[in-house]
Motif scaffolding. Structure first.
Motif, PDB file in Angstrom:
ATOM      1  N   LYS A   6       0.841  -1.191   0.000  1.00  0.00           N
ATOM      2  CA  LYS A   6       0.000   0.000   0.000  1.00  0.00           C
ATOM      3  C   LYS A   6       0.876   1.241   0.000  1.00  0.00           C
ATOM      4  CE  LYS A   6      -3.845  -2.020   2.650  1.00  0.00           C
ATOM      5  NZ  LYS A   6      -4.689  -1.854   3.874  1.00  0.00           N
ATOM      6  N   ARG A   7       0.396   2.278  -0.642  1.00  0.00           N
ATOM      7  CA  ARG A   7       1.138   3.532  -0.634  1.00  0.00           C
ATOM      8  C   ARG A   7       1.140   4.129   0.768  1.00  0.00           C
ATOM      9  NH1 ARG A   7      -1.926   8.794  -3.115  1.00  0.00           N
ATOM     10  NH2 ARG A   7      -3.452   9.061  -1.439  1.00  0.00           N
ATOM     11  N   GLU A   8       2.168   4.875   1.074  1.00  0.00           N
ATOM     12  CA  GLU A   8       2.286   5.543   2.360  1.00  0.00           C
ATOM     13  C   GLU A   8       2.343   7.054   2.110  1.00  0.00           C
ATOM     14  OE1 GLU A   8       2.498   4.567   5.555  1.00  0.00           O
ATOM     15  OE2 GLU A   8       3.232   2.486   5.631  1.00  0.00           O
ATOM     16  N   VAL A   9       1.507   7.788   2.815  1.00  0.00           N
ATOM     17  CA  VAL A   9       1.539   9.240   2.740  1.00  0.00           C
ATOM     18  C   VAL A   9       2.331   9.769   3.933  1.00  0.00           C
ATOM     19  CG1 VAL A   9       0.175  11.364   2.763  1.00  0.00           C
ATOM     20  CG2 VAL A   9      -0.672   9.339   1.561  1.00  0.00           C
ATOM     21  N   ALA A  38       9.755  24.031  15.690  1.00  0.00           N
ATOM     22  CA  ALA A  38      10.020  24.116  14.258  1.00  0.00           C
ATOM     23  C   ALA A  38       8.874  23.524  13.449  1.00  0.00           C
ATOM     24  CB  ALA A  38      11.325  23.401  13.926  1.00  0.00           C
ATOM     25  N   THR A  39       8.566  24.164  12.342  1.00  0.00           N
ATOM     26  CA  THR A  39       7.579  23.652  11.403  1.00  0.00           C
ATOM     27  C   THR A  39       8.289  23.196  10.134  1.00  0.00           C
ATOM     28  OG1 THR A  39       7.203  25.875  10.484  1.00  0.00           O
ATOM     29  CG2 THR A  39       5.765  25.154  12.287  1.00  0.00           C
ATOM     30  N   VAL A  40       7.828  22.085   9.578  1.00  0.00           N
ATOM     31  CA  VAL A  40       8.450  21.503   8.389  1.00  0.00           C
ATOM     32  C   VAL A  40       7.424  21.492   7.258  1.00  0.00           C
ATOM     33  CG1 VAL A  40       9.633  19.510   7.416  1.00  0.00           C
ATOM     34  CG2 VAL A  40       9.911  20.055   9.848  1.00  0.00           C
ATOM     35  N   GLU A  41       7.757  22.158   6.165  1.00  0.00           N
ATOM     36  CA  GLU A  41       6.864  22.211   5.009  1.00  0.00           C
ATOM     37  C   GLU A  41       7.250  21.128   4.017  1.00  0.00           C
ATOM     38  OE1 GLU A  41       5.332  25.324   1.518  1.00  0.00           O
ATOM     39  OE2 GLU A  41       6.945  25.887   2.893  1.00  0.00           O
ATOM     40  N   LEU A  42       6.278  20.297   3.655  1.00  0.00           N
ATOM     41  CA  LEU A  42       6.515  19.186   2.741  1.00  0.00           C
ATOM     42  C   LEU A  42       5.972  19.506   1.354  1.00  0.00           C
ATOM     43  CD1 LEU A  42       5.430  16.201   5.034  1.00  0.00           C
ATOM     44  CD2 LEU A  42       7.726  17.126   4.714  1.00  0.00           C
ATOM     45  N   LYS A  43       6.738  19.172   0.337  1.00  0.00           N
ATOM     46  CA  LYS A  43       6.295  19.359  -1.045  1.00  0.00           C
ATOM     47  C   LYS A  43       6.746  18.173  -1.889  1.00  0.00           C
ATOM     48  CE  LYS A  43       6.204  24.419  -1.198  1.00  0.00           C
ATOM     49  NZ  LYS A  43       6.715  25.608  -1.917  1.00  0.00           N
ATOM     50  N   PRO A  44       5.867  17.682  -2.751  1.00  0.00           N
ATOM     51  CA  PRO A  44       6.257  16.588  -3.651  1.00  0.00           C
ATOM     52  C   PRO A  44       7.112  17.110  -4.793  1.00  0.00           C
ATOM     53  CG  PRO A  44       4.014  17.259  -4.100  1.00  0.00           C
ATOM     54  CD  PRO A  44       4.455  18.057  -2.913  1.00  0.00           C
ATOM     55  N   PRO A  52      -0.264  15.665  -1.470  1.00  0.00           N
ATOM     56  CA  PRO A  52       0.453  14.967  -0.405  1.00  0.00           C
ATOM     57  C   PRO A  52       1.779  14.404  -0.889  1.00  0.00           C
ATOM     58  CG  PRO A  52      -1.292  13.582  -1.258  1.00  0.00           C
ATOM     59  CD  PRO A  52      -1.457  14.918  -1.922  1.00  0.00           C
ATOM     60  N   LEU A  53       2.657  14.163   0.055  1.00  0.00           N
ATOM     61  CA  LEU A  53       3.945  13.538  -0.241  1.00  0.00           C
ATOM     62  C   LEU A  53       3.752  12.032  -0.111  1.00  0.00           C
ATOM     63  CD1 LEU A  53       6.939  13.885  -0.864  1.00  0.00           C
ATOM     64  CD2 LEU A  53       7.353  14.102   1.586  1.00  0.00           C
ATOM     65  N   VAL A  54       3.763  11.324  -1.227  1.00  0.00           N
ATOM     66  CA  VAL A  54       3.421   9.909  -1.268  1.00  0.00           C
ATOM     67  C   VAL A  54       4.661   9.066  -1.548  1.00  0.00           C
ATOM     68  CG1 VAL A  54       2.070   8.133  -2.451  1.00  0.00           C
ATOM     69  CG2 VAL A  54       1.089  10.410  -2.061  1.00  0.00           C
ATOM     70  N   VAL A  55       4.815   8.007  -0.747  1.00  0.00           N
ATOM     71  CA  VAL A  55       5.826   6.989  -1.026  1.00  0.00           C
ATOM     72  C   VAL A  55       5.064   5.793  -1.588  1.00  0.00           C
ATOM     73  CG1 VAL A  55       7.777   5.677  -0.134  1.00  0.00           C
ATOM     74  CG2 VAL A  55       7.088   7.791   1.005  1.00  0.00           C
ATOM     75  N   PRO A  56       5.144   5.551  -2.890  1.00  0.00           N
ATOM     76  CA  PRO A  56       4.319   4.509  -3.500  1.00  0.00           C
ATOM     77  C   PRO A  56       4.715   3.111  -3.053  1.00  0.00           C
ATOM     78  CG  PRO A  56       5.927   5.322  -5.063  1.00  0.00           C
ATOM     79  CD  PRO A  56       6.023   6.222  -3.865  1.00  0.00           C
TER      80      PRO A  56
END
Length: 220
Positions: free
Chosen positions: A79-82, A93-99, A105-109
């Motif tokens: 299954k994919r993981e987001v 600290a805040t972390v900004e995620l971008k694909p 969403p940042l997806v790990v297929p």
């Protein structure tokens, strides 16, 4: 000692030596295959593997500006993981995620990987890099995955110099940037994400093309 006892002792010694030799060779082969550097954090939880984790800050210790999280995320599951969020426990600290491409969403297929940091890859940017800590220290990084849940491990904090220069955050623009500086910030990570184990992303731990060995580990 009788002759039979001496023969038995010699045989046992030879067997232990053979096992030790095979074990050493196996460890060496694994280390070479994985190409994991000893100074880069790595861990595995369920189907998720995180390798080559570092926090890369501004080149100068007192410089203001963002920092980035560099890592390779593998998903050996079906299954994919987001990646729902990344936090630095104990900090504000805040972390900004971008694909890698577009928004979302940042997806790990499933059966794939995502590389954080570097040109053409996904990005995880810490807005105030000084909140990440000082160079030479270790900061805990917590990844929250949609299926696996939370995975924590310590990341070395390194400045964007030398080996890590091409993977670090861009320096803040000056008050009156030149046209070239306004159009491109050297060393700035490009928003990105790869969805294929056989991609050509740049791996922060490899310093060039992602190592083919990582591709192999992503498929097992």
């Amino acid at each position: 000692m009788s002759r039979s006892l001496r023969h038995g002792a010699l045989a046992a010694t030879a067997l232990v030596f053979s096992i030790a030799t095979l074990s050493a060779c196996g460890a060496g082969n694994d280390a070479q295959t994985l190409q994991v550097r000893p100074d880069n954090a790595a861990t595995a939880v369920d189907s998720i593997k995180i390798q080559n984790l570092n926090i890369i800050t501004q080149p100068e210790p007192d410089a203001e500006g963002p920092a980035v999280i560099a890592a390779t995320l593998f998903n050996d599951g079906t299954k994919r993981e987001v990646v729902e969020k990344i936090t630095l426990p104990g900090t504000d600290a805040t972390v900004e995620l971008k694909p890698a491409k577009g928004k979302g969403p940042l997806v790990v297929p499933a059966g794939g990987r995502v590389i954080l940091g570097g040109k053409g890859n996904a990005s995880a940017v810490i807005e105030d890099g000084r909140q990440a800590g000082t160079g030479g220290s270790v900061q805990t990084v917590a990844f929250s995955f949609s299926e696996t849940g939370d995975v924590e491990l310590g990341a070395s904090i390194v400045p964007a110099t030398g080996y890590y220069e091409g993977f670090g955050p861009g320096t803040p623009p000056s008050a009156e940037p030149t046209p070239s500086a306004a159009s491109e910030t050297p060393g700035a990570p490009t928003d990105g994400q790869s969805e294929s184990p056989a991609g050509t992303e740049t791996d922060p731990a490899a310093g060039a093309e992602a190592d083919p060995a990582d591709d192999a580990s992503a498929t097992h």
